[in-house]
Write a protein that holds these residues in place. Structure first.
Motif, PDB file in Angstrom:
ATOM      1  N   ARG A   1       0.904  -1.199   0.185  1.00  0.00           N
ATOM      2  CA  ARG A   1      -0.200   0.061  -0.038  1.00  0.00           C
ATOM      3  C   ARG A   1       0.979   1.301   0.065  1.00  0.00           C
ATOM      4  O   ARG A   1       1.762   1.301   0.720  1.00  0.00           O
ATOM      5  N   LYS A   2       0.603   2.201  -0.599  1.00  0.00           N
ATOM      6  CA  LYS A   2       1.013   3.374  -0.876  1.00  0.00           C
ATOM      7  C   LYS A   2       0.253   4.390   0.040  1.00  0.00           C
ATOM      8  O   LYS A   2      -1.135   4.532   0.008  1.00  0.00           O
ATOM      9  N   TYR A   3       0.887   5.445   0.941  1.00  0.00           N
ATOM     10  CA  TYR A   3       0.275   6.318   1.647  1.00  0.00           C
ATOM     11  C   TYR A   3       0.670   7.743   1.380  1.00  0.00           C
ATOM     12  O   TYR A   3       1.975   7.825   1.063  1.00  0.00           O
ATOM     13  N   LEU A   4      -0.082   8.525   1.363  1.00  0.00           N
ATOM     14  CA  LEU A   4       0.217  10.109   0.959  1.00  0.00           C
ATOM     15  C   LEU A   4       1.014  10.563   2.454  1.00  0.00           C
ATOM     16  O   LEU A   4       0.252  10.303   3.466  1.00  0.00           O
ATOM     17  N   LYS A   5       1.825  11.490   2.403  1.00  0.00           N
ATOM     18  CA  LYS A   5       2.234  12.188   3.667  1.00  0.00           C
ATOM     19  C   LYS A   5       1.006  12.921   4.258  1.00  0.00           C
ATOM     20  O   LYS A   5      -0.035  13.340   3.484  1.00  0.00           O
TER      21      LYS A   5
ATOM     22  N   SER B   1       3.532  -3.827   9.746  1.00  0.00           N
ATOM     23  CA  SER B   1       4.027  -2.997   8.121  1.00  0.00           C
ATOM     24  C   SER B   1       5.467  -2.900   8.053  1.00  0.00           C
ATOM     25  O   SER B   1       6.252  -2.296   9.114  1.00  0.00           O
ATOM     26  N   PHE B   2       6.181  -3.235   6.862  1.00  0.00           N
ATOM     27  CA  PHE B   2       7.649  -3.029   6.704  1.00  0.00           C
ATOM     28  C   PHE B   2       7.601  -2.022   5.650  1.00  0.00           C
ATOM     29  O   PHE B   2       7.008  -1.716   4.668  1.00  0.00           O
TER      30      PHE B   2
ATOM     31  N   LEU C   1       4.510   0.850   1.974  1.00  0.00           N
ATOM     32  CA  LEU C   1       4.579  -0.238   3.084  1.00  0.00           C
ATOM     33  C   LEU C   1       4.093  -1.643   2.422  1.00  0.00           C
ATOM     34  O   LEU C   1       3.316  -1.620   1.470  1.00  0.00           O
ATOM     35  N   ILE C   2       4.626  -2.764   3.267  1.00  0.00           N
ATOM     36  CA  ILE C   2       4.224  -4.063   2.786  1.00  0.00           C
ATOM     37  C   ILE C   2       3.740  -4.473   4.106  1.00  0.00           C
ATOM     38  O   ILE C   2       4.254  -4.195   5.066  1.00  0.00           O
ATOM     39  N   MET C   3       2.390  -4.895   4.080  1.00  0.00           N
ATOM     40  CA  MET C   3       1.599  -5.265   5.209  1.00  0.00           C
ATOM     41  C   MET C   3       1.293  -6.634   5.400  1.00  0.00           C
ATOM     42  O   MET C   3       1.116  -7.276   4.502  1.00  0.00           O
TER      43      MET C   3
END
Length: 194
Positions: free
Chosen positions: A31-35, A50-51, A104-106
Motif C-alpha cells: 500500500r502507498k500512503y500520502l504524507k 508493516s515493513f 508499506l508491505i503489510m
C-alpha cells in the motif's frame, strides 16, 4: 507490487526456499500512503504489521491535553505497528502517521499466524525483530531517565542521521521529550562548542 526489499531484509536473517517466498508473497499486501495519512489511529485496532519500503512514519500518542508524544520513527527497512494492539487485536494506544509519502508491505494478524505455522523459521525471524524492538525500547527508557536532553539529542543525531535530516525539528523535540525552543538552544550550544 515490489516486495523484493522485504525478501532482501528477511534473507539477512533466515533463508527461505522459493516455495516459501511464493507463499509469503501471497500473504502480504502493498500500500502507498500520502504524507499526512494515518496507517493506524488511536482507538482503532492495528490490523497489520508493516515493513517500510520507502518513506517515513511517526508513532505517537495524544494525551488528554491534546499534546503529541512521539515514541518512534520508522524509515526504510524498519517495521511499524502498534504492537500491543496488533498482538491482542484490541484498540490502539498509538497513531502511526506518514511524515512523507510512504510505501508499506503489510501482513495481517491472521496471515502472520498462518505464516508461523507453514514457515516456522518466519516465527523465529519475527521473534528476533520483536526482541530487538523491545531491547531498543528499554534502552530508550533508560536514556530518558539517565541522560541530559543535550546528550539524548547527540545520541539521536549519531544513531539516526538518516532521520534527523528528513523530519521537522519539532518532531525531534517531541521524540526527545523537550520543547522545540529548548532543542534550538541545545543546537546553538553545540554549534558554539565546535
Amino acid at each position: 507490487m515490489n516486495i523484493q526489499p522485504l525478501f532482501d531484509y528477511i534473507r539477512n536473517h533466515v533463508t527461505l526456499t522459493s516455495e516459501e517466498e511464493t507463499f509469503l508473497a501471497s500473504k502480504v499486501s502493498y500500500r502507498k500512503y500520502l504524507k499526512g495519512q494515518f496507517v493506524v489511529q488511536q482507538g482503532d485496532v492495528c490490523k497489520y504489521e508493516s515493513f517500510v519500503i520507502s518513506g517515513c512514519t511517526k508513532t505517537y500518542y495524544v494525551d488528554t491535553e491534546g499534546q503529541e508524544h512521539i515514541v518512534m520513527f520508522s524509515v526504510e527497512e524498519w517495521w511499524t505497528a502498534d504492537l500491543g494492539s496488533f498482538i491482542t487485536q484490541t484498540p490502539a494506544d498509538y497513531n502511526i502517521q506518514c511524515i512523507e509519502n510512504t510505501e508499506l508491505i503489510m501482513i495481517s494478524s491472521d496471515d502472520i499466524e498462518e505464516l508461523y505455522i507453514k514457515i516456522p523459521k518466519l516465527e523465529r525471524f519475527f521473534r528476533r525483530v520483536i526482541e530487538r524492538a523491545l531491547a531498543a525500547s528499554q534502552k530508550r527508557i533508560i536514556r530518558s531517565f539517565s541522560m541530559s536532553a543535550k546528550d539524548r539529542f547527540l545520541y539521536f543525531r549519531e544513531k539516526y542521521p538518516q532521520i534527523e535530516q528528513r523530519i521537522p525539528q519539532y518532531m525531534i523535540a517531541s521524540y526527545l521529550g523537550i520543547t522545540k525552543e529548548f532543542l534550538s538552544k541545545i543546537k546553538s550550544q553545540i554549534i558554539l562548542e565546535q
